[in-house]
Design an enzyme around this catalytic site. Structure first.
Site, PDB file in Angstrom:
ATOM      1  N   ALA A  14       0.819  -1.224   0.000  1.00 46.83           N
ATOM      2  CA  ALA A  14       0.000   0.000   0.000  1.00 46.83           C
ATOM      3  C   ALA A  14       0.850   1.269   0.000  1.00 46.83           C
ATOM      4  O   ALA A  14       0.318   2.371   0.000  1.00 46.83           O
ATOM      5  CB  ALA A  14      -0.919   0.003   1.223  1.00 46.83           C
ATOM      6  N   GLN A  16       4.039   3.935  -1.417  1.00 43.51           N
ATOM      7  CA  GLN A  16       4.167   4.642  -2.697  1.00 43.51           C
ATOM      8  C   GLN A  16       4.953   3.834  -3.738  1.00 43.51           C
ATOM      9  O   GLN A  16       4.600   3.851  -4.920  1.00 43.51           O
ATOM     10  CB  GLN A  16       4.687   6.062  -2.523  1.00 43.51           C
ATOM     11  CG  GLN A  16       5.877   6.260  -1.636  1.00 43.51           C
ATOM     12  CD  GLN A  16       6.681   7.486  -2.060  1.00 43.51           C
ATOM     13  OE1 GLN A  16       6.266   8.264  -2.900  1.00 43.51           O
ATOM     14  NE2 GLN A  16       7.863   7.630  -1.474  1.00 43.51           N
ATOM     15  N   ARG A  99      20.658   5.523  13.818  1.00 35.21           N
ATOM     16  CA  ARG A  99      20.832   4.432  12.854  1.00 35.21           C
ATOM     17  C   ARG A  99      20.541   3.050  13.493  1.00 35.21           C
ATOM     18  O   ARG A  99      19.891   2.195  12.885  1.00 35.21           O
ATOM     19  CB  ARG A  99      22.278   4.473  12.347  1.00 35.21           C
ATOM     20  CG  ARG A  99      22.441   3.815  11.039  1.00 35.21           C
ATOM     21  CD  ARG A  99      23.858   3.988  10.514  1.00 35.21           C
ATOM     22  NE  ARG A  99      23.954   3.294   9.259  1.00 35.21           N
ATOM     23  CZ  ARG A  99      23.553   3.790   8.102  1.00 35.21           C
ATOM     24  NH1 ARG A  99      23.041   4.996   8.031  1.00 35.21           N
ATOM     25  NH2 ARG A  99      23.659   3.086   7.005  1.00 35.21           N
ATOM     26  N   VAL A 130      14.256  -4.006  -1.050  1.00 36.70           N
ATOM     27  CA  VAL A 130      14.219  -2.618  -1.510  1.00 36.70           C
ATOM     28  C   VAL A 130      14.179  -1.690  -0.288  1.00 36.70           C
ATOM     29  O   VAL A 130      14.829  -0.654  -0.255  1.00 36.70           O
ATOM     30  CB  VAL A 130      12.982  -2.386  -2.411  1.00 36.70           C
ATOM     31  CG1 VAL A 130      12.826  -0.917  -2.772  1.00 36.70           C
ATOM     32  CG2 VAL A 130      13.057  -3.250  -3.670  1.00 36.70           C
ATOM     33  N   GLY A 131      13.402  -2.084   0.706  1.00 36.73           N
ATOM     34  CA  GLY A 131      13.238  -1.289   1.928  1.00 36.73           C
ATOM     35  C   GLY A 131      14.584  -1.049   2.596  1.00 36.73           C
ATOM     36  O   GLY A 131      15.418  -1.951   2.679  1.00 36.73           O
ATOM     37  N   ASP A 160      20.670   3.117  -8.119  1.00 32.56           N
ATOM     38  CA  ASP A 160      21.928   3.873  -8.133  1.00 32.56           C
ATOM     39  C   ASP A 160      22.622   3.698  -9.484  1.00 32.56           C
ATOM     40  O   ASP A 160      23.172   4.644 -10.054  1.00 32.56           O
ATOM     41  CB  ASP A 160      22.837   3.381  -6.996  1.00 32.56           C
ATOM     42  CG  ASP A 160      22.081   3.341  -5.683  1.00 32.56           C
ATOM     43  OD1 ASP A 160      21.695   4.409  -5.202  1.00 32.56           O
ATOM     44  OD2 ASP A 160      21.835   2.235  -5.151  1.00 32.56           O
ATOM     45  N   ARG A 163      20.805   5.736 -12.016  1.00 30.53           N
ATOM     46  CA  ARG A 163      21.114   7.162 -11.803  1.00 30.53           C
ATOM     47  C   ARG A 163      22.485   7.491 -12.392  1.00 30.53           C
ATOM     48  O   ARG A 163      22.673   8.543 -13.024  1.00 30.53           O
ATOM     49  CB  ARG A 163      21.114   7.470 -10.293  1.00 30.53           C
ATOM     50  CG  ARG A 163      19.723   7.491  -9.693  1.00 30.53           C
ATOM     51  CD  ARG A 163      19.772   7.478  -8.167  1.00 30.53           C
ATOM     52  NE  ARG A 163      18.449   7.709  -7.601  1.00 30.53           N
ATOM     53  CZ  ARG A 163      18.117   7.463  -6.336  1.00 30.53           C
ATOM     54  NH1 ARG A 163      19.028   6.992  -5.497  1.00 30.53           N
ATOM     55  NH2 ARG A 163      16.905   7.717  -5.900  1.00 30.53           N
ATOM     56  N   HIS A 188      23.849   0.643  -0.388  1.00 27.79           N
ATOM     57  CA  HIS A 188      22.869   1.600  -0.934  1.00 27.79           C
ATOM     58  C   HIS A 188      22.710   2.721   0.088  1.00 27.79           C
ATOM     59  O   HIS A 188      21.779   2.741   0.891  1.00 27.79           O
ATOM     60  CB  HIS A 188      21.524   0.936  -1.214  1.00 27.79           C
ATOM     61  CG  HIS A 188      20.468   1.947  -1.583  1.00 27.79           C
ATOM     62  ND1 HIS A 188      20.506   2.661  -2.763  1.00 27.79           N
ATOM     63  CD2 HIS A 188      19.390   2.411  -0.913  1.00 27.79           C
ATOM     64  CE1 HIS A 188      19.484   3.507  -2.799  1.00 27.79           C
ATOM     65  NE2 HIS A 188      18.796   3.378  -1.680  1.00 27.79           N
TER      66      HIS A 188
END
Ligand code: NAD
Ligand code: LMR
Length: 328
Positions: A14, A16, A99, A130-131, A160, A163, A188
């Site tokens: 749910a 983005q 952190r 991905v998180g 990355d 990009r 990352h």
């Protein structure tokens, strides 16, 4: 003959990135244009209704390849029989959070997901974290799925990589398809190292076609801090470009890299290039026969060595923190 259906689990469905990702998966862009898809969407209880809304929209697209959608807050159910697990849902850093707090909060998410993958995923399961912090979240997941080969756990640095391709293409006024063998090393995070020293543009070395000052003072920081720049500009972290990179990562994993080229992915280190064995670090990788493999035998110059070492040191610290917290 129609290929067998592939079951794809998306966590944080749910959110983005989920919204930018699911329609592309269901339309056939993740695996291939003929492969039917069963979707499983995992959310936390309070976001299940929102995920159900997205599922209604997916249904309303009448995608020919989409066979089923299952929305749940139960990790065991979400990962049962899964072939591709996209671990997008994570605890974002909030004000005042250190952190270590972030690593602890995410340990609580990725440990049970690793256990659920171990318990019920398909034999050929491929996992992409991905998180954030993506590399260490992938490591935690992998540590809790001892029956699944470690090579199946990866972290996303394809964003990355993309990009870096786009920045270099703009600088040299070429198309991204004219660039080969660019690589992202390490974490990352802002310590990542986008490496042009092996990259080729029009068959010639890329680093030799740009000024050293541009490489060191513009290219590297722009790529490494792009996530923060997008948060600053958009007021939210990258979503469509992250979803696009997740699609690219899995599509390449399944379908392979082009001859004479490679890409970047966070994969379990085998000790190559001095990266401690077992860390999930970004490397230049090729994909063949459904496997990512670290490109071997590259010469690493002192400029690159220093930057790779700094990013790997950060990964080592993250691993030590989650070890102290008892997550691995
Ligand atoms: P978001 O906050 O919009 O969505 C995250 C979703 O995850 C939410 O719907 C939340 O309910 C869900 N969630 C939280 N805990 C969960 C759990 N235990 N199980 C299932 N779902 C859970 O965030 P977003 O913009 O979609 O970003 C998701 C993550 O991706 C963030 O950690 C972000 O930092 C990271 N990200 C990574 C990259 C990359 O290149 N690796 C790029 C962009 C964003
Ligand atoms: C990105 O690279 O865009 C994200 O990882 C940034 C973030 O912190 O979510």
């Amino acid at each position: 003959m129609t290929p067998s259906p592939v079951t794809v689990t998306v966590t944080g469905a749910a959110g983005q990135i989920g919204y930018a990702l699911l329609f592309r998966i269901a339309s056939g862009q993740l695996i291939g244009p003929d492969t039917p898809i069963n979707l499983k969407l995992l959310e936390i209880p309070k976001a299940v209704t929102a995920a159900e809304g997205t599922a209604m929209e997916l249904t309303d697209c009448a995608f020919p390849l989409l066979r089923s959608i299952d929305v749940t807050d139960d990790a065991r159910r979400a990962f049962d029989g899964t072939n591709v697990a996209l671990l997008v849902g994570a605890r974002p850093r909030t004000q005042g959070m250190e952190r270590g707090d972030l690593l602890e909060a995410n340990g609580g998410i990725f440990k049970p997901q690793g256990e659920a993958i171990n318990a019920g995923a398909a034999e050929d399961v491929r996992v992409l974290a991905v998180g954030n912090p993506a590399n260490t979240n992938a490591l935690i997941t992998q540590a809790h799925a001892p029956d699944v080969p470690a090579e199946r756990f990866t972290a996303m640095t394809r964003l990355d990589h993309n990009r870096a391709l786009a920045q270099l293409a703009a600088k040299l006024d070429v198309g991204v398809n004219d660039i080969r063998k660019l690589a992202i090393w390490g974490n990352h995070s802002a310590t990542q190292y986008p490496d042009l020293f092996h990259a080729e543009v029009g068959g010639k070395n890329a680093a030799e076609q740009v000024e050293q000052s541009w490489l060191a003072d513009e290219f590297i920081p722009t790529v490494a801090k792009r996530g923060a720049a997008i948060i600053e500009a958009r007021g939210a972290s990258s979503a469509a470009s992250a979803a696009n990179a997740a699609i690219d990562h899995v599509h390449t994993w399944v379908n392979g890299t082009a001859e004479g080229d490679w890409t970047s992915a966070g994969v379990v280190s085998d000790g190559s290039y001095g990266v401690p064995e077992g860390l999930i670090s970004s490397f230049p990788v090729t994909a063949r026969d459904g496997r990512y493999e670290i490109v071997q035998g590259l010469d690493i110059d002192p400029f690159s060595r220093e930057r790779i070492d700094a990013s790997v040191a950060e990964l080592t610290e993250e691993r030590d923190t989650v070890r102290r917290l008892g997550y691995i």
